[in-house]
Every structure is written in C-alpha cells, then in structure tokens.
Scaffold this motif. Structure first.
Motif, PDB file in Angstrom:
ATOM      1  N   ARG A  56       0.667  -1.410  -0.072  1.00 32.80           N
ATOM      2  CA  ARG A  56       0.284  -0.174   0.041  1.00 32.80           C
ATOM      3  C   ARG A  56       1.192   1.481   0.218  1.00 32.80           C
ATOM      4  NH1 ARG A  56      -3.649  -0.263  -1.601  1.00 32.80           N
ATOM      5  NH2 ARG A  56      -5.349  -1.682  -0.446  1.00 32.80           N
ATOM      6  N   ILE A  57       0.501   2.328  -0.714  1.00 31.54           N
ATOM      7  CA  ILE A  57       1.278   3.489  -0.767  1.00 31.54           C
ATOM      8  C   ILE A  57       0.432   4.642   0.387  1.00 31.54           C
ATOM      9  CG2 ILE A  57       1.936   5.181  -2.117  1.00 31.54           C
ATOM     10  CD1 ILE A  57       1.470   3.963  -4.294  1.00 31.54           C
ATOM     11  N   LEU A  58       1.030   5.011   1.072  1.00 31.57           N
ATOM     12  CA  LEU A  58       0.738   5.522   2.022  1.00 31.57           C
ATOM     13  C   LEU A  58       0.464   6.981   2.075  1.00 31.57           C
ATOM     14  CD1 LEU A  58       3.134   4.581   4.912  1.00 31.57           C
ATOM     15  CD2 LEU A  58       0.559   3.594   4.439  1.00 31.57           C
ATOM     16  N   GLY A  59       0.025   7.583   2.966  1.00 37.40           N
ATOM     17  CA  GLY A  59      -0.234   9.796   2.409  1.00 37.40           C
ATOM     18  C   GLY A  59      -1.637   9.662   2.747  1.00 37.40           C
ATOM     19  N   HIS A  60      -2.736  10.358   2.796  1.00 41.95           N
ATOM     20  CA  HIS A  60      -3.409  10.413   3.080  1.00 41.95           C
ATOM     21  C   HIS A  60      -4.219  12.769   2.680  1.00 41.95           C
ATOM     22  CE1 HIS A  60      -3.324   9.829   7.264  1.00 41.95           C
ATOM     23  NE2 HIS A  60      -3.962  10.955   8.008  1.00 41.95           N
ATOM     24  N   GLU A  61      -2.502  12.674   2.639  1.00 41.20           N
ATOM     25  CA  GLU A  61      -2.956  14.657   2.775  1.00 41.20           C
ATOM     26  C   GLU A  61      -2.097  15.081   1.574  1.00 41.20           C
ATOM     27  OE1 GLU A  61      -1.788  16.541   6.882  1.00 41.20           O
ATOM     28  OE2 GLU A  61      -1.468  13.971   7.138  1.00 41.20           O
TER      29      GLU A  61
END
Ligand SMILES: NC(=O)c1ccc[n+]([C@@H]2O[C@H](COP(=O)([O-])OP(=O)(O)OC[C@H]3O[C@@H](n4cnc5c(N)ncnc54)[C@H](O)[C@@H]3O)[C@@H](O)[C@H]2O)c1
Ligand SMILES: [Zn+2]
Ligand SMILES: [Zn+2]
Length: 348
Positions: A56-61
C-alpha cells in the motif's frame, strides 16, 4: 513513478511503482506538488492499523495539480490546483447527505493511504473527485493549504466544535502535537478566557504558546488538574480536549472537566480506557468522540485566506519528494527534532 510503499510493520521504501490510471469515471489523477506525513502514518508503521496491507502507498494529505479526470467529473478539470482531503466522499450516501463524510457508505471515508493507494507518491488517484477535492484559493501557499487536508479540520471539528467552545471558556487541551495545536488555534476563534496546553515534552509546550495557549503544564512535573482548578474556582475546565490517544490522557480529560462541561476525544485509541461513571454520572458531563468529516474545510479555507488561521505555522521542516525516508525519520523523532509538520514538495 516513485512512491512511499508500506511493506508491513516498520518496513517502508521509496520505490518505483506503476503510475495510477482512471478506474471509475468519477476519479481524478492528481500530480502531487506538496505532501506531508501524519501521526496516523506512524501508527500504521507500528502495525496498529491492520487494514493497511503490504504494498500500500501511504499518505492521506496533499496539494496537487489535476492531470486527468474521468468522464463523470464535473467541477474539476486538468490543470486545476486542488487540496486532496484525507476524507473521500461519495456525496450521495445517507451519511454524506448529512455532512458525515468520514462515515461514507458509498466507498469513501478515510480510504487514501488506508484502503487504497495514498498521496505519498508522485501521482495519486482520487475517487469521487468532485466531492473529495477543494479548489486551491489563489494567494495561499501549497504548504499552508496542505494543513487543511487533515490536522486543521480534525482539531476544529472533533475538538473545538464537538467540545462546543464558547466565549469566556477555559479550554484544557491534553496533548500538544499538531492535532492538539490545531484545537488550540481553533479554540482561539471563540475568545476563550484561557487555553491550557498539557504535554510531557517541553518543546511541544513551547510551540503551544505560538498556537494560542496562555498556560502550559508539563504533566510529568505538575498536576494539570490542580492548575485548572486554581483557574476556575475549583470547578474545572469548561471544555477538555483529548489529543493523544492513550487511556491515561482520556481519563485525565474526564478529570479536568467541570460539572456540565464537555470532554471532546480526538485521539485514536488502540486499547480500552476506563470511564469513571461512578464519578461522572452526577456531574452532567458530555463526552464526544469522532473521526474527522472535513465538513468544515470550506470555512477553514476562508479563515486561512483571511489570515485568521495561520496554517503555515505548523510547518517546521522542508524536504524534496525523494527524501521521504529522511522526512519520516525527522517526523518520528519529534521530541529531538522539534518537528510539527514536515512538508515534501516536488522539486523541493
Ligand atoms: N479523530 C480523528 O479524526 C483524528 C485525525 C487525525 C489524528 N488523530 C489522532 O490524534 C492524536 C494526536 O495526533 P498528533 O498528530 O498530534 O500526535 P502526536 O504524537 O504528534 O502528539 C501527541 C502529543 O501527546 C503528548 N503526550 C503523549 N503522552 C502524553 C501524556 N500521557 N500526557 C500528556 N501528553 C502526552 C506527546 O508528547 C505529543 O506531543 C493521535 O492519536 C492521532 O492518531 C485523530
Ligand atoms: Zn492524518
Ligand atoms: Zn458517501
């Protein structure tokens, strides 16, 4: 393209992956111009969020530029500069119709960097692009805008608005990380009489003074309950905001609040906390919980544009996109590095 990929607890790599493509006609592909790391990403790397799996590629911003849109996207077009919110919204389900986007039943909610690939990459696929991105206002720098992807709406909605902060209130905030600081900054909009910042790290308490705290308490040395009682004729805080996510801080917030007051929990908890109903039942205390919905993003955009909220203040460190490993290290050692938010930019 390159992306920050999760490979199981404590394993991550900045590596070559396939560039995302449009899958649904409501998708947009956004080129990432500025991106940051959240405390929740550190929880994921500790293995605390099992829904995040290897690869999974992380990050939500993110703040970025729209490269391509699906055929059903109406308001977003290639070349637009947009804020990519941590919460994706289908816009049509029962909860989205109530502004409860975090609870979206139509495939949205917190999905980026959780259930689908996220923003810590050169490009990201954003589902439901019309209702999950916000047009970037001219004159607001990317890194300031980026603070609206998660921390500012979280502190404001789950802390300040759930806690019903009112003029003259004494607001006690347990935890002075980026989320607690957002709650302090948001509380100031309502003219509280005092904002009390509580943390175990002096550097964080020092930072809190710049975000609206007028009293700071290091609870390894001083008893915050006594400090708040002294300030309130022995009654307690009107609003106690929990911004850490461990049992001790929730229990402290419940001890800090006055009869008839509000406890607003923001922290993500991984284990049960004790609810002292035997003490609380007679005190008319209200306790709220919540995942951010980001319904306040349009309001916060106006406040940032108008200069009432200094979003850029959170940014302590700058990196280029290919320096993710270094940026994670600086962010994870916040006690030593003084990091609040680290920002990685294309060409930075
Ligand atoms: N509800 C939501 O929608 C939502 C959204 C984003 C983040 N969060 C959660 O909010 C919490 C805070 O996030 P953050 O990014 O500011 O985290 P952070 O780790 O940067 O900050 C937490 C702060 O709490 C302090 N602390 C730790 N234990 C303490 C104790 N016993 N007493 C006093 N202070 C203590 C730490 O020194 C640190 O400064 C996390 O649990 C995060 O996962 C919730
Ligand atoms: Zn986050
Ligand atoms: Zn929905």
């Amino acid at each position: 393209m390159k992306a920050l990929v999760y490979h199981g607890p404590a394993q991550k790599a900045w590596e070559e992956v396939a560039k995302p493509t449009i899958r649904d006609d409501t998708d947009a592909i956004v080129r990432v111009d500025a991106v940051t790391i959240c405390g929740t990403d550190l929880h994921i790397l500790k293995g605390d969020v099992p829904a995040v799996t290897d690869g999974r590629i992380l990050g939500h911003e993110a703040v970025g530029t729209v490269e391509q849109v699906g055929s059903a996207v109406k308001t977003v077009k290639p070349g637009d500069r947009v804020l990519v919110s941590c919460i994706t919204a289908c816009g049509a389900c029962r909860f989205c119709r109530e502004g409860r986007y975090g609870q979206c039943l139509g495939g949205g909610g917190w999905i980026l960097g959780h259930k689908i690939d996220g923003t810590q990459a050169e490009f990201v696929r954003v589902p439901f692009a019309d209702t999950s991105t916000y047009a970037a206002p001219a004159g607001v720098a990317d890194e300031a805008l980026l603070m609206l992807a998660d921390i500012l709406p979280t502190g404001y909605e789950v802390g300040v608005l759930n806690g019903k902060v009112r003029p003259g209130d004494v607001v006690a905030v347990v935890g002075s990380g980026p989320i607690g600081l957002s709650a302090m900054m948001g509380s100031r909009l309502y003219s509280p009489s005092h904002v009390v910042a509580i943390d175990q790290v002096d550097a964080r308490l020092e930072a809190a003074k710049g975000f609206g705290a007028d009293i700071t308490v290091n609870n390894t040395r001083e008893d915050p309950v006594a400090v708040v009682r002294d300030l309130t004729d022995g009654l307690g805080a009107d609003v106690a905001i929990e911004a850490v996510g461990v049992p001790a801080t929730f229990e402290l917030a419940a001890q800090l609040v006055r009869p008839g007051g509000q406890v607003a929990n923001i922290g993500v908890h991984g284990e049960p906390a004790t609810l002292h109903l035997e003490e609380l039942w007679i005190r008319d205390v209200t306790i709220t919980t919540g995942l951010v919905d980001t319904y306040s993003t349009p309001t916060l955009l106006k406040l940032v544009r108008g200069g009432q909220v200094g979003a850029g203040q959170f940014v302590t460190h700058h990196f280029g996109l290919d320096q993710f490993i270094e940026a994670y290290d600086v962010f994870a050692r916040a006690g030593d590095t003084g990091a609040l938010k680290v920002v990685l930019t294309r060409g930075g």
